[in-house]
Write a protein that holds these residues in place. Sequence first.
Motif, PDB file in Angstrom:
ATOM      1  N   VAL A  97      36.661  44.161  77.952  1.00  0.00           N
ATOM      2  CA  VAL A  97      35.580  43.780  77.046  1.00  0.00           C
ATOM      3  C   VAL A  97      35.351  42.280  77.228  1.00  0.00           C
ATOM      4  CG1 VAL A  97      34.825  43.606  74.653  1.00  0.00           C
ATOM      5  CG2 VAL A  97      36.197  45.558  75.364  1.00  0.00           C
ATOM      6  N   THR A  98      34.095  41.920  77.442  1.00  0.00           N
ATOM      7  CA  THR A  98      33.727  40.514  77.564  1.00  0.00           C
ATOM      8  C   THR A  98      32.828  40.163  76.392  1.00  0.00           C
ATOM      9  OG1 THR A  98      33.856  40.657  79.969  1.00  0.00           O
ATOM     10  CG2 THR A  98      32.686  38.775  79.057  1.00  0.00           C
ATOM     11  N   LEU A  99      33.279  39.215  75.591  1.00  0.00           N
ATOM     12  CA  LEU A  99      32.520  38.778  74.416  1.00  0.00           C
ATOM     13  C   LEU A  99      31.943  37.388  74.663  1.00  0.00           C
ATOM     14  CD1 LEU A  99      34.951  39.721  71.505  1.00  0.00           C
ATOM     15  CD2 LEU A  99      32.908  40.957  72.209  1.00  0.00           C
ATOM     16  N   GLY A 100      30.632  37.261  74.570  1.00  0.00           N
ATOM     17  CA  GLY A 100      29.991  35.953  74.595  1.00  0.00           C
ATOM     18  C   GLY A 100      29.844  35.488  73.170  1.00  0.00           C
ATOM     19  N   VAL A 101      30.450  34.351  72.821  1.00  0.00           N
ATOM     20  CA  VAL A 101      30.426  33.887  71.432  1.00  0.00           C
ATOM     21  C   VAL A 101      29.997  32.424  71.356  1.00  0.00           C
ATOM     22  CG1 VAL A 101      32.196  35.500  70.639  1.00  0.00           C
ATOM     23  CG2 VAL A 101      32.881  33.266  71.451  1.00  0.00           C
ATOM     24  N   ILE A 102      29.359  32.093  70.242  1.00  0.00           N
ATOM     25  CA  ILE A 102      29.033  30.707  69.911  1.00  0.00           C
ATOM     26  C   ILE A 102      29.872  30.351  68.695  1.00  0.00           C
ATOM     27  CG2 ILE A 102      27.250  29.119  69.132  1.00  0.00           C
ATOM     28  CD1 ILE A 102      25.203  30.808  70.594  1.00  0.00           C
ATOM     29  N   LEU A 103      30.637  29.275  68.815  1.00  0.00           N
ATOM     30  CA  LEU A 103      31.505  28.860  67.714  1.00  0.00           C
ATOM     31  C   LEU A 103      30.698  28.118  66.662  1.00  0.00           C
ATOM     32  CD1 LEU A 103      34.662  27.676  69.674  1.00  0.00           C
ATOM     33  CD2 LEU A 103      33.994  29.965  68.999  1.00  0.00           C
ATOM     34  N   SER A 147      27.890  21.553  77.045  1.00  0.00           N
ATOM     35  CA  SER A 147      26.654  21.003  77.606  1.00  0.00           C
ATOM     36  C   SER A 147      25.843  20.335  76.499  1.00  0.00           C
ATOM     37  CB  SER A 147      25.843  22.119  78.266  1.00  0.00           C
ATOM     38  OG  SER A 147      25.286  22.970  77.300  1.00  0.00           O
ATOM     39  N   PRO A 148      24.866  19.513  76.883  1.00  0.00           N
ATOM     40  CA  PRO A 148      24.018  18.862  75.870  1.00  0.00           C
ATOM     41  C   PRO A 148      23.206  19.865  75.038  1.00  0.00           C
ATOM     42  CG  PRO A 148      23.750  17.800  78.005  1.00  0.00           C
ATOM     43  CD  PRO A 148      24.593  19.014  78.223  1.00  0.00           C
ATOM     44  N   ASP A 149      22.972  21.056  75.586  1.00  0.00           N
ATOM     45  CA  ASP A 149      22.241  22.069  74.822  1.00  0.00           C
ATOM     46  C   ASP A 149      22.994  22.464  73.556  1.00  0.00           C
ATOM     47  OD1 ASP A 149      20.341  22.032  76.810  1.00  0.00           O
ATOM     48  OD2 ASP A 149      21.197  23.762  77.860  1.00  0.00           O
ATOM     49  N   TYR A 150      24.321  22.440  73.630  1.00  0.00           N
ATOM     50  CA  TYR A 150      25.171  22.791  72.489  1.00  0.00           C
ATOM     51  C   TYR A 150      26.052  21.585  72.162  1.00  0.00           C
ATOM     52  CZ  TYR A 150      23.748  27.435  74.026  1.00  0.00           C
ATOM     53  OH  TYR A 150      23.016  28.517  74.401  1.00  0.00           O
ATOM     54  N   PHE A 151      25.429  20.486  71.762  1.00  0.00           N
ATOM     55  CA  PHE A 151      26.164  19.241  71.564  1.00  0.00           C
ATOM     56  C   PHE A 151      27.144  19.294  70.410  1.00  0.00           C
ATOM     57  CE2 PHE A 151      22.519  18.859  68.829  1.00  0.00           C
ATOM     58  CZ  PHE A 151      22.990  18.213  67.710  1.00  0.00           C
TER      59      PHE A 151
END
Length: 176
Positions: free
Chosen positions: A57-63, A107-111
């Motif tokens: 299982v691969t989970l893409g997450v944003i903290l 990255s700067p997109d998610y500073f």
Amino acid sequence: MTTTVDVTGVFTPEFVQVFASARSVKASVFVSSKLMEHPVENGSTRTDFRIIVPVEVTLGVILDPENYKQTYAQVRTIFNAGDSLTVQTKSASYQNMMIQEIPHEESPDYFDTLVMTIKLKEVILVQTRYLALPAKKVKNKNKQSTKKKGQQTPKTPAPASAEAKKSSSLLSRIFN
């Protein structure tokens, strides 16, 4: 007022949700098998059985920006400890999962936060047992168990004569 509902969740064996503040963006579940193929004399191949491969299982997450450092530290702690987890998705619940990889992007997109990919793999632990073979089933009698033989005195090997060594050497036979 809006309510956030997790579509996927990662839980401990006690069913306590871990890294709850990480918002799942995408979950990819890989359920697969290996087909065993064998060539036949006429040039074709036959498949006679398959092996079920552990689920991944691969989970893409944003903290969560408020506490991404604590969440990242929790993911690292569980990864380093090798804890067993359960992953709940819309389709099924996958038990005995262990974190295999935890790459993340900065990255700067998610500073103000981190974007992570948490890769989990099913782990099936097996208890191995070793049993001694009975003496009559051991081919080489020198490798039998000596557990019940008691103390024995070692035997000294007979010294080989110089002539026997010389005659048995391949180089000495070639050059003589």
